[in-house]
Design an enzyme around this catalytic site. Structure first.
Site, mmCIF file in Angstrom:
data_model
loop_
_atom_site.group_PDB
_atom_site.id
_atom_site.type_symbol
_atom_site.label_atom_id
_atom_site.label_comp_id
_atom_site.label_asym_id
_atom_site.label_seq_id
_atom_site.Cartn_x
_atom_site.Cartn_y
_atom_site.Cartn_z
ATOM 1 N N HIS A 123 11.325 -0.703 -9.997
ATOM 2 C CA HIS A 123 11.229 -0.855 -11.461
ATOM 3 C C HIS A 123 10.646 -2.220 -11.796
ATOM 4 O O HIS A 123 10.573 -3.101 -10.936
ATOM 5 C CB HIS A 123 12.626 -0.731 -12.088
ATOM 6 C CG HIS A 123 13.545 -1.869 -11.696
ATOM 7 N ND1 HIS A 123 14.188 -1.914 -10.478
ATOM 8 C CD2 HIS A 123 13.882 -3.010 -12.334
ATOM 9 C CE1 HIS A 123 14.891 -3.031 -10.385
ATOM 10 N NE2 HIS A 123 14.722 -3.729 -11.504
ATOM 11 N N ASP A 165 11.219 -5.289 -14.948
ATOM 12 C CA ASP A 165 12.291 -5.630 -15.885
ATOM 13 C C ASP A 165 11.777 -5.674 -17.319
ATOM 14 O O ASP A 165 10.659 -6.150 -17.580
ATOM 15 C CB ASP A 165 12.911 -6.983 -15.517
ATOM 16 C CG ASP A 165 13.733 -6.910 -14.237
ATOM 17 O OD1 ASP A 165 14.022 -5.788 -13.775
ATOM 18 O OD2 ASP A 165 14.087 -7.977 -13.704
ATOM 19 N N HIS A 200 9.850 -4.161 -8.357
ATOM 20 C CA HIS A 200 10.768 -4.557 -7.287
ATOM 21 C C HIS A 200 11.858 -3.506 -7.134
ATOM 22 O O HIS A 200 12.002 -2.623 -7.976
ATOM 23 C CB HIS A 200 11.352 -5.951 -7.573
ATOM 24 C CG HIS A 200 11.992 -6.098 -8.923
ATOM 25 N ND1 HIS A 200 11.269 -6.197 -10.100
ATOM 26 C CD2 HIS A 200 13.289 -6.144 -9.302
ATOM 27 C CE1 HIS A 200 12.090 -6.319 -11.123
ATOM 28 N NE2 HIS A 200 13.337 -6.283 -10.669
ATOM 29 N N ARG A 219 26.791 -5.562 -1.072
ATOM 30 C CA ARG A 219 26.003 -6.681 -1.613
ATOM 31 C C ARG A 219 26.310 -6.858 -3.092
ATOM 32 O O ARG A 219 26.537 -5.879 -3.802
ATOM 33 C CB ARG A 219 24.507 -6.377 -1.428
ATOM 34 C CG ARG A 219 23.579 -7.392 -2.079
ATOM 35 C CD ARG A 219 22.113 -7.079 -1.751
ATOM 36 N NE ARG A 219 21.242 -8.108 -2.273
ATOM 37 C CZ ARG A 219 20.642 -8.045 -3.461
ATOM 38 N NH1 ARG A 219 20.817 -6.990 -4.248
ATOM 39 N NH2 ARG A 219 19.868 -9.036 -3.864
HETATM 40 O O1 LIG Z 1 20.051 -7.065 -7.057
HETATM 41 C C1 LIG Z 1 18.981 -7.648 -7.125
HETATM 42 O O2 LIG Z 1 18.639 -8.504 -6.308
HETATM 43 C C2 LIG Z 1 17.989 -7.315 -8.214
HETATM 44 C C3 LIG Z 1 18.570 -6.507 -9.304
HETATM 45 C C4 LIG Z 1 17.541 -6.045 -10.288
HETATM 46 O O3 LIG Z 1 16.374 -5.955 -10.004
HETATM 47 C C5 LIG Z 1 17.973 -5.664 -11.639
HETATM 48 O O4 LIG Z 1 19.199 -5.637 -11.913
HETATM 49 O O5 LIG Z 1 17.071 -5.399 -12.479
HETATM 50 FE FE LIG Z 2 15.112 -5.848 -11.805
#
Ligand SMILES: O=C(O)CCC(=O)C(=O)O
Ligand SMILES: [Fe+2]
Length: 422
Positions: free
Chosen positions: A302, A304, A358, A368
């Site tokens: 996705h 952001d 990403h 994690r």
């Molecule tokens: O967990 C991560 O490192 C990235 C999370 C992410 O891309 C998001 O929450 O939009």
């Molecule tokens: Fe993200």
């Protein structure tokens, strides 16, 4: 070759018997531990039909692990030359990578550790409790898990998240517990006057209003004096850890957005005018160990929906970004926060800064945690390219959000900025 590559290369094959056993196990586990969302229950139809149709899972193997460009924010305070160099380096990273990491960011390690403990506390609660409508006194759907709109292996995600709109933070239970009950009456989060307090209320009210006025003046004085990244906020109450982090992340996000704007000639107060702390949000993510790491994601690919995102992650790894057509892994750095450009900065910069796709890959063994701070404008803000000819139609955050909702419903995907190309 990275660790994740070796793990996911095990090649967990789609096997119907195994799924049945896993669904059964899932039920037993969720009864025993009660904290995990019922991923298998939710995904079993997709998993079984993809097994029958021999659908190929998305490929998550064979990627390199890279260090993101590293920006040392202490250089901003060294002298005009170093400051300029630091700002240019940040801009270059936003152009070439859409991602960079920052060190000496003035968010104390101690606060980041507390935030992680807070996340653990939130997610270790029973699933039934997390999925209640008013969990932690937040608005509906603040707690999310998996991908409710998944239709194929391509969009299965194995994670849960608490998405907190900043205007809701003061409503959170944990935060409320930190303050005396009578104060909640005065600041409006409770409308019941404690009866025992009634005789003292007028006096307390007078005192609290005076104190509030004085602290507000002090606060404004303090923010006027904020240079570089040494900030000390003076507050009217004890903040919760989450609120404290959000405040610092917001401060940092605004400064980063402003430095990035300098390279493009965007006016200095653009972000102050169009963003308010309550328009942004904090998303706390948890990625439980996933039995099929090569078949689904932690978070699906996705971009952001914001100006920029600040990510604090633990040392497990798994964040990947698309670079020159290939997925690369971000090597965690314990001293750094990760920053990525969002769709709105790409539109504002007329495509100069990149909002990069990403994802987070799933991990079979290790849980994690990460926290993403999304720096956003107010709903009414109209985003318009800073140079001409514009690549994108102008649009408001509200329009953009509505378009995403339509697209996600229709296609399972947000589509994003390409909808607004001219
Ligand atoms: O967990 C991560 O490192 C990235 C999370 C992410 O891309 C998001 O929450 O939009
Ligand atoms: Fe993200």
């Amino acid at each position: 070759m990275s660790l994740h590559c070796q793990k996911s290369a095990k090649g967990d094959k789609v096997n119907t018997h195994k799924f049945k056993a896993d669904i059964h196990q899932d039920r037993e586990d969720s009864e025993a531990m009660a904290i995990e969302p019922p991923f298998f229950e939710k995904y079993k139809a997709i998993l079984q039909s993809s097994a029958n149709e021999k659908e190929k899972p998305p490929t998550v193997e064979g990627f390199e692990e890279l260090e993101l460009p590293l920006i040392d924010l202490s250089h901003l305070n060294l002298g005009p030359l170093e400051r300029q160099e630091c700002i240019e380096k940040m801009g270059q990273a936003a152009i070439e990578w859409g991602f960079f990491q920052i060190v000496n960011h003035a968010v104390p390690d101690e606060l980041l550790n507390r935030l992680k403990q807070e996340q653990i506390k939130v997610f270790q609660q029973p699933f039934d409790k997390k999925s209640e409508n008013n969990f932690l006194n937040l608005s509906v759907q603040s707690y999310r898990w998996g991908n409710p709109l998944a239709t194929s292996l391509r969009n299965l995600s194995w994670s849960e998240a608490l998405h907190i709109s900043l205007k809701d933070i003061s409503k959170m239970d944990e935060y409320n517990k930190l303050r005396p009950y009578w104060w909640r009456y005065f600041d409006g989060t409770s409308d019941q006057m404690p009866s025992a307090m009634a005789p003292c209320c007028c006096l307390l009210h007078l005192i609290s209003v005076t104190v509030a006025c004085l602290t507000q003046c002090a606060f404004e004085f303090a923010s006027d004096r904020q240079h570089g990244l040494n900030f000390t906020l003076i507050r009217q109450h004890d903040p919760s850890t989450i609120e404290e982090y959000a405040e610092k992340a917001n401060f940092l996000a605004q400064r980063l957005a402003e430095y990035l704007a300098q390279n493009l000639g965007i006016k200095a107060n653009y972000f102050q005018e169009n963003c308010s702390p309550s328009s942004s949000s904090l998303r706390m993510n948890r990625y439980p160990p996933c039995p099929y790491p090569s078949m689904m994601f932690g978070i699906i690919p996705h971009t952001d929906t914001d100006f920029l995102t600040i990510v604090s992650q633990d040392q497990v790894g798994g964040l990947q970004l698309k670079r020159n057509g290939r997925w690369v892994s971000v090597k965690p750095n314990p001293k750094a926060l990760v920053v990525n450009i969002g769709d709105f900065y790409q539109a504002l910069s007329n495509g100069v800064y990149k909002s990069i796709t990403h994802r987070v890959i799933a991990n079979q063994e290790t849980e994690r945690y990460s926290a993403a701070y999304f720096y956003c404008p107010t709903y009414e803000t109209v985003i318009e390219s800073c140079s001409k000819p514009s690549l994108y139609k102008k649009f408001s955050f509200k329009e953009y959000r509505e378009q995403i909702q339509k697209d996600v419903k229709a296609t399972g995907d947000k589509v994003g900025l390409s909808r607004f190309l001219l």
